[in-house]
Design a protein around this motif. Structure first.
Motif, PDB file in Angstrom:
ATOM      1  N   LYS A 405       0.829  -1.210   0.000  1.00 47.53           N
ATOM      2  CA  LYS A 405       0.000   0.000   0.000  1.00 47.53           C
ATOM      3  C   LYS A 405       0.866   1.263   0.000  1.00 47.53           C
ATOM      4  O   LYS A 405       0.524   2.264  -0.644  1.00 47.53           O
ATOM      5  N   ALA A 406       1.995   1.212   0.726  1.00 56.70           N
ATOM      6  CA  ALA A 406       2.873   2.385   0.792  1.00 56.70           C
ATOM      7  C   ALA A 406       3.476   2.692  -0.575  1.00 56.70           C
ATOM      8  O   ALA A 406       3.545   3.857  -0.991  1.00 56.70           O
ATOM      9  N   ILE A 407       3.908   1.644  -1.310  1.00 63.25           N
ATOM     10  CA  ILE A 407       4.479   1.851  -2.636  1.00 63.25           C
ATOM     11  C   ILE A 407       3.426   2.443  -3.572  1.00 63.25           C
ATOM     12  O   ILE A 407       3.705   3.377  -4.340  1.00 63.25           O
ATOM     13  N   ALA A 408       2.213   1.918  -3.500  1.00 62.94           N
ATOM     14  CA  ALA A 408       1.140   2.454  -4.343  1.00 62.94           C
ATOM     15  C   ALA A 408       0.881   3.925  -4.028  1.00 62.94           C
ATOM     16  O   ALA A 408       0.673   4.749  -4.939  1.00 62.94           O
ATOM     17  N   HIS A 409       0.914   4.286  -2.742  1.00 64.38           N
ATOM     18  CA  HIS A 409       0.685   5.674  -2.343  1.00 64.38           C
ATOM     19  C   HIS A 409       1.814   6.577  -2.854  1.00 64.38           C
ATOM     20  O   HIS A 409       1.551   7.674  -3.387  1.00 64.38           O
ATOM     21  N   LEU A 410       3.065   6.131  -2.722  1.00 64.95           N
ATOM     22  CA  LEU A 410       4.197   6.934  -3.171  1.00 64.95           C
ATOM     23  C   LEU A 410       4.136   7.168  -4.675  1.00 64.95           C
ATOM     24  O   LEU A 410       4.399   8.278  -5.161  1.00 64.95           O
ATOM     25  N   GLU A 411       3.804   6.126  -5.428  1.00 67.03           N
ATOM     26  CA  GLU A 411       3.753   6.261  -6.879  1.00 67.03           C
ATOM     27  C   GLU A 411       2.582   7.139  -7.320  1.00 67.03           C
ATOM     28  O   GLU A 411       2.717   7.929  -8.271  1.00 67.03           O
ATOM     29  N   SER A 412       1.469   7.057  -6.617  1.00 62.85           N
ATOM     30  CA  SER A 412       0.306   7.871  -6.996  1.00 62.85           C
ATOM     31  C   SER A 412       0.514   9.341  -6.687  1.00 62.85           C
ATOM     32  O   SER A 412      -0.080  10.216  -7.328  1.00 62.85           O
ATOM     33  N   THR A 413       1.390   9.637  -5.716  1.00 61.55           N
ATOM     34  CA  THR A 413       1.661  11.029  -5.334  1.00 61.55           C
ATOM     35  C   THR A 413       3.000  11.527  -5.882  1.00 61.55           C
ATOM     36  O   THR A 413       3.432  12.635  -5.542  1.00 61.55           O
ATOM     37  N   ASN A 414       3.651  10.687  -6.710  1.00 62.22           N
ATOM     38  CA  ASN A 414       4.942  11.044  -7.313  1.00 62.22           C
ATOM     39  C   ASN A 414       6.011  11.371  -6.275  1.00 62.22           C
ATOM     40  O   ASN A 414       6.866  12.234  -6.479  1.00 62.22           O
ATOM     41  N   LYS A 415       5.953  10.657  -5.161  1.00 62.11           N
ATOM     42  CA  LYS A 415       6.954  10.878  -4.108  1.00 62.11           C
ATOM     43  C   LYS A 415       7.934   9.725  -3.959  1.00 62.11           C
ATOM     44  O   LYS A 415       8.808   9.742  -3.106  1.00 62.11           O
ATOM     45  N   GLY A 416       7.788   8.717  -4.800  1.00 64.03           N
ATOM     46  CA  GLY A 416       8.688   7.570  -4.765  1.00 64.03           C
ATOM     47  C   GLY A 416       8.208   6.516  -5.733  1.00 64.03           C
ATOM     48  O   GLY A 416       7.167   6.662  -6.388  1.00 64.03           O
ATOM     49  N   LYS A 417       8.959   5.432  -5.834  1.00 61.15           N
ATOM     50  CA  LYS A 417       8.567   4.353  -6.748  1.00 61.15           C
ATOM     51  C   LYS A 417       9.080   3.027  -6.216  1.00 61.15           C
ATOM     52  O   LYS A 417      10.141   2.946  -5.573  1.00 61.15           O
ATOM     53  N   GLY A 418       8.327   1.967  -6.497  1.00 64.69           N
ATOM     54  CA  GLY A 418       8.773   0.632  -6.151  1.00 64.69           C
ATOM     55  C   GLY A 418       9.948   0.235  -7.013  1.00 64.69           C
ATOM     56  O   GLY A 418       9.989   0.516  -8.214  1.00 64.69           O
ATOM     57  N   THR A 419      10.952  -0.412  -6.414  1.00 66.35           N
ATOM     58  CA  THR A 419      12.149  -0.781  -7.169  1.00 66.35           C
ATOM     59  C   THR A 419      12.878  -1.896  -6.439  1.00 66.35           C
ATOM     60  O   THR A 419      12.516  -2.288  -5.329  1.00 66.35           O
ATOM     61  N   ALA A 420      13.897  -2.395  -7.103  1.00 66.49           N
ATOM     62  CA  ALA A 420      14.780  -3.393  -6.488  1.00 66.49           C
ATOM     63  C   ALA A 420      16.151  -2.763  -6.302  1.00 66.49           C
ATOM     64  O   ALA A 420      16.581  -1.916  -7.098  1.00 66.49           O
ATOM     65  N   ASN A 421      16.823  -3.163  -5.274  1.00 71.62           N
ATOM     66  CA  ASN A 421      18.177  -2.695  -5.009  1.00 71.62           C
ATOM     67  C   ASN A 421      19.083  -3.915  -4.928  1.00 71.62           C
ATOM     68  O   ASN A 421      18.648  -5.003  -4.566  1.00 71.62           O
ATOM     69  N   PHE A 422      20.347  -3.725  -5.281  1.00 76.83           N
ATOM     70  CA  PHE A 422      21.291  -4.826  -5.272  1.00 76.83           C
ATOM     71  C   PHE A 422      22.488  -4.480  -4.396  1.00 76.83           C
ATOM     72  O   PHE A 422      22.976  -3.348  -4.403  1.00 76.83           O
ATOM     73  N   ARG A 423      22.942  -5.483  -3.697  1.00 77.37           N
ATOM     74  CA  ARG A 423      24.172  -5.320  -2.914  1.00 77.37           C
ATOM     75  C   ARG A 423      25.370  -5.151  -3.850  1.00 77.37           C
ATOM     76  O   ARG A 423      26.344  -4.479  -3.516  1.00 77.37           O
ATOM     77  N   LEU A 424      25.291  -5.751  -5.013  1.00 78.47           N
ATOM     78  CA  LEU A 424      26.365  -5.694  -5.994  1.00 78.47           C
ATOM     79  C   LEU A 424      26.666  -4.254  -6.380  1.00 78.47           C
ATOM     80  O   LEU A 424      25.761  -3.470  -6.664  1.00 78.47           O
ATOM     81  N   ARG A 425      27.949  -3.901  -6.380  1.00 82.58           N
ATOM     82  CA  ARG A 425      28.390  -2.577  -6.813  1.00 82.58           C
ATOM     83  C   ARG A 425      29.125  -2.683  -8.136  1.00 82.58           C
ATOM     84  O   ARG A 425      29.584  -3.755  -8.522  1.00 82.58           O
ATOM     85  N   ASP A 426      29.247  -1.572  -8.852  1.00 80.18           N
ATOM     86  CA  ASP A 426      30.036  -1.588 -10.076  1.00 80.18           C
ATOM     87  C   ASP A 426      31.472  -1.984  -9.764  1.00 80.18           C
ATOM     88  O   ASP A 426      32.009  -1.683  -8.691  1.00 80.18           O
ATOM     89  N   TRP A 427      32.106  -2.637 -10.718  1.00 77.73           N
ATOM     90  CA  TRP A 427      33.416  -3.273 -10.546  1.00 77.73           C
ATOM     91  C   TRP A 427      34.525  -2.248 -10.761  1.00 77.73           C
ATOM     92  O   TRP A 427      34.716  -1.742 -11.859  1.00 77.73           O
ATOM     93  N   LEU A 428      35.256  -1.965  -9.709  1.00 76.91           N
ATOM     94  CA  LEU A 428      36.378  -1.038  -9.784  1.00 76.91           C
ATOM     95  C   LEU A 428      37.584  -1.796 -10.335  1.00 76.91           C
ATOM     96  O   LEU A 428      38.065  -2.728  -9.705  1.00 76.91           O
ATOM     97  N   ILE A 429      38.074  -1.397 -11.510  1.00 77.22           N
ATOM     98  CA  ILE A 429      39.118  -2.181 -12.177  1.00 77.22           C
ATOM     99  C   ILE A 429      40.474  -1.495 -12.223  1.00 77.22           C
ATOM    100  O   ILE A 429      41.445  -2.081 -12.704  1.00 77.22           O
ATOM    101  N   SER A 430      40.595  -0.255 -11.742  1.00 75.97           N
ATOM    102  CA  SER A 430      41.876   0.456 -11.792  1.00 75.97           C
ATOM    103  C   SER A 430      42.838  -0.102 -10.750  1.00 75.97           C
ATOM    104  O   SER A 430      42.452  -0.343  -9.603  1.00 75.97           O
ATOM    105  N   ARG A 431      44.099  -0.242 -11.150  1.00 72.69           N
ATOM    106  CA  ARG A 431      45.149  -0.629 -10.208  1.00 72.69           C
ATOM    107  C   ARG A 431      46.357   0.279 -10.438  1.00 72.69           C
ATOM    108  O   ARG A 431      46.783   0.493 -11.572  1.00 72.69           O
TER     109      ARG A 431
END
Length: 861
Positions: A405-431
């Protein structure tokens, strides 16, 4: 034929013959089914250890069996040759990393050849060779074209010993660098990244397609990718800046009473007021000296500093303070959190310490929690309160509950959106070190970052450098190499002086093997699509996350560039166990000094520390110099021969389990091969197996043929299943014993058994099998013979033993036809001489028949 088995006399002879015949070369011949067998390639440290021998022996058996089964087999080898260990070793020895590396490659290649492994050496690659890293650089440029290679300033892990950055994945749970063991530091540096996060969803979802992978490896990768579902919500600061947070519990937004940023968050400087700058800067400096592990410890006292600024809670317009605290990490999420102290224990402890508001928004059933008197956070279920449109809704993530219900409320009021997040970070390759692939980019003051033109590849790593291991990359000090004209506008510009993470090199080497000598392309798509995916990959569990994840990422990226037509690089994965040796441990000493090698223990039955006299523990541990329990492969080969070493490795433990080295068991395998040798000596010298093939087979012949085909069936099942080589070797021993005990040695079936034994033995002990096969009079290699197939009729049993019991007491067994029904079994049992000894003259009250097992007579006493 020599009467004694002499490994040294036959092993090098047959290795030279196989090499001359090109027996192990992979054929690009699509008329045969393909099989790609691959061991993880080694870092050329200078010497093989028994862990290498085990890995490569396992894969070699698989490759040899598949060839005999009619497959064209690709079984290559190469060298993971760039990296810090070679550079540091070269600095310590006052030599050049290239010289050090190529010397080690030559040594280890000689050792591998001495092992008789069936590699196609024409496909050998070394990642430090320009003809390989030319294409590593080309792949980097493909990432750059696709917008998946980029530079940014970021908080990075700095290894103070190796003087370079390391990726998040290369920092262990203790906050230490995976190479040097040093506690990493946090620094803000501009670095190169690969956007692996664009593939996070695919990398996670496609784990379900890897049916040939161990579940534990898939779970480790899934946890590392770390998908969480929830919502992105943007808070606005009083100054108008946006602060985006990800939360798995957007329903608790109405209970957010403050925000916390990572000390490294890029907006900290902007948000910090003049009055708070000294305190904030001091806190940032203190946090940078702590490891991520230290910062994430749950029960340590919370610390933090207020920035002096406020944000506006988007769901209720409440004005809430913005703090920084080291328990929030820039590498996870957005580096900013909304703090809901009533329902998160860390936030609760922080709020109580700094006297911040606590607002209850989830009320457990039957209770009346008050934020002012709460003694700990309530993370459980309940009903939503003080939450505007969510009031009265059950708290939770199910359908119709508060999170949905909270996600639906945020999206209807343009204050947020449902999404997925990942622990994975972009790969730092510089040495910031020398011995690696130069990054093919040029920095122009007018054009910015300009890729090196493909026609100018490879950017060759210069050799005229001064190595110290300190003060950044030595490439930056080579003015004649660094200073170049911009390829785009001609303005004086500078090369990038970083080199790539060596995991880049190992993320695609398996693709290069399919077309290793191609000078015009990274590989021919036709060839790579023909050979790939790898049918069986064998390597250590320590590579479960980094190497395997990166290889999967590269494969998917190159697929999307139109070079590959498959999604995953490795169909089946076998993670072999470690090789452990006997050592002794003094539990009263520190980790560094606790190990006492077995050669320093005077009395193995009652081991004591030679320095202190304290009792020692007898343990098996992974072989290492520090433990003094290593076994050199060359010593084992010199004493027993290669085939004995292979047989022991395969017999001692299933491949996925740890293997405990035991000289007595090595001796046992040596005795077995000597028995096989004597068996063949007798066979040849006495002219056995040359009898008449006509007429009915005797019982002895049928029994022997059944033993032969039982061995074929069981060994095939062991190999086709989970590679249970230990039980396969046991079946070889059973067949050998059956041949030794056979009473029909003049029969052609005996010859069938002898030849089948040698063919079945060939993948496991290739040298002795080849020698004996030729002693039998065959001109063609045993490794070119078809792997035996089971004859189901040979397994049919004509007669079986039947137990005779009287009054439940076993009196012996008789032999009866296998197809006899209950009536016939009762008759045969009743009429047998054995039964008559006990039932003659007695009244039979009842006969109990268990078909195929027993007949029990119940008689009057």
């Amino acid at each position: 034929m020599e009467s004694r088995y002499n490994p040294a006399a036959i092993e090098e002879k047959w290795q030279a013959t196989w090499d001359e015949q090109g027996l192990d070369k992979a054929l690009d011949d699509s008329s045969k089914p393909k099989f790609y067998a691959l061991s993880m390639f080694p870092y050329p440290s200078g010497n093989l250890h028994m862990g290498h021998v085990r890995n490569y022996t396992i894969t070699d058996v698989i490759a040899r069996v598949r060839r005999m089964q009619g497959y064209r087999v690709l079984h290559p080898m190469g060298w993971d040759a760039f990296g810090l260990p070679a550079e540091n070793a070269a600095i310590d020895r006052g030599t050049h990393p290239a010289k050090w590396t190529y010397q080690n490659i030559a040594t280890m290649k000689g050792q591998l050849k001495r092992l008789g492994l069936s590699y196609d050496w024409d496909r050998e690659v070394a990642t430090c060779s320009a003809d390989y890293y030319h294409w590593t650089q080309w792949i980097f440029l493909e990432f750059l074209k696709a917008g998946l290679a980029y530079r940014k300033e970021a908080s990075v892990n700095w290894d103070p010993v190796d003087q370079t950055v390391v990726a998040n994945e290369q920092v262990d749970a203790d906050g230490r660098s995976w190479r040097s063991g040093a506690l990493v530091e946090k620094r803000m540096l501009e670095q190169w990244f690969l956007k692996i996060t664009d593939y996070a969803e695919q990398l996670l979802a496609d784990l379900d397609t890897l049916n040939g992978w161990p579940d534990k490896v898939k779970l480790m990768q899934a946890n590392w990718i770390g998908k969480s579902t929830g919502a992105e919500v943007t808070f606005t600061t009083e100054a108008g800046d946006d602060l985006t947070v990800f939360t798995t519990r957007p329903d608790t937004l109405w209970g957010a009473t403050f925000m916390v940023l990572s000390p490294e968050h890029p907006l900290v400087e902007t948000l910090t007021t003049a009055e708070q700058k000294d305190a904030v800067h001091a806190y940032q400096k203190d946090a940078s000296a702590k490891s991520e592990l230290d910062r994430m410890v749950e029960d340590r006292e919370k610390t933090g500093v207020w920035t002096g600024s406020y944000a506006i809670n988007p769901v209720n317009d409440a004005k809430i303070p913005i703090w920084i605290a080291d328990y929030v990490l820039m590498g996870y999420g957005t580096g900013a959190i909304m703090a809901v102290p009533a329902h998160d224990q860390r936030d609760f402890e922080f709020a109580r310490k700094f006297d911040l508001a606590v607002t209850v928004v989830v009320q457990p059933e039957g209770e009346d929690l008050d934020g002012d008197t709460l003694t700990e956070a309530w993370p459980g279920d309940g009903v939503m309160v003080h939450s505007g449109p969510l009031d009265g809704i059950p708290a939770g993530k199910g359908a119709g509950q508060s999170v949905e219900k909270a996600i639906a409320h945020l999206e209807s009021t343009n204050k947020g959106k449902g999404t997925a997040n990942f622990r994975l970070r972009d790969w730092l390759i510089s040495r910031q070190r020398y011995w690696g692939v130069p990054i093919p980019a040029i920095h122009c003051p007018d054009c910015g970052i300009v890729p090196v033109p493909e026609a100018d590849l490879p950017v060759v790593l210069p050799e005229n450098v001064e190595l110290s291991g300190r003060g950044g990359s030595p490439l930056a000090k080579l003015d004649e190499w660094v200073n170049v004209p911009c390829p785009s506008c001609g303005t004086p510009a500078k090369r990038d002086t970083d080199t790539m993470d060596t995991f880049i090199d190992s993320s695609w080497y398996f693709l290069r093997y399919t077309d290793a000598r191609n000078e015009e392309q990274v590989f021919d798509p036709k060839k790579v699509n023909d050979w790939m995916a790898v049918d069986q990959y064998v390597g250590g569990i320590e590579h479960a996350i980094l190497h395997l994840l990166y290889s999967r990422f590269f494969t998917k990226f190159l697929r999307d560039r139109g070079l590959l037509n498959f999604d995953e690089p490795f169909q089946r994965l076998l993670t072999q166990g470690m090789v452990q040796g006997l050592t002794y441990r003094n539990p009263n000493k520190s980790d560094k000094n606790q190990w006492v090698p077995s050669d320093r223990v005077a009395d193995p039955e009652n081991p004591t520390d030679p320095e202190t006299g304290e009792p020692l523990e007898r343990v098996y541990a992974t072989m290492s110099k520090s433990k003094g329990n290593g076994v050199a492969p060359e010593d084992v080969i010199a004493r027993y021969g290669i085939d004995t070493a292979r047989m022991f490795i395969l017999f001692k433990a299933p491949p996925e389990k740890d293997l405990e080295w035991d000289d007595a068991d090595v001796e046992g395998q040596s005795r077995f091969l000597n028995r096989v040798w004597r068996l063949l000596t007798d066979f040849i010298e006495k002219g056995q197996g040359d009898g008449d093939a006509s007429g009915e087979w005797s019982k002895a012949e049928k029994d022997l043929r059944r033993a032969i085909h039982t061995a074929i069936k069981e060994i095939t099942d062991d190999i086709e299943g989970d590679y249970q080589f230990n039980t396969a070797v046991s079946e070889l021993m059973k067949l050998s014993n059956a041949l030794s005990d056979a009473t029909c040695k003049a029969s052609p079936i005996y010859r069938e058994g002898v030849e089948t034994l040698i063919i079945l033995l060939a993948p496991f002990a290739p040298h002795i099998a080849e020698e004996l096969w030729h002693e039998l009079g065959h001109a063609e290699s045993v490794h070119l013979q078809a792997f035996p197939k089971v004859d189901p009729e040979a397994l049919v049993v004509d007669e079986i033993p039947l137990v005779i019991q009287v009054m439940g007491k076993t009196r012996g067994t008789i032999t009866v036809p296998a197809a006899a029904d209950k009536v016939m079994l009762e008759t045969l049992a009743k009429e047998s001489e054995l039964a008559q000894k006990y039932i003659a003259g007695k009244e039979i009250k009842k006969v109990i028949v268990v078909p195929g097992k027993l007949v029990n007579f119940v008689v009057s006493q």
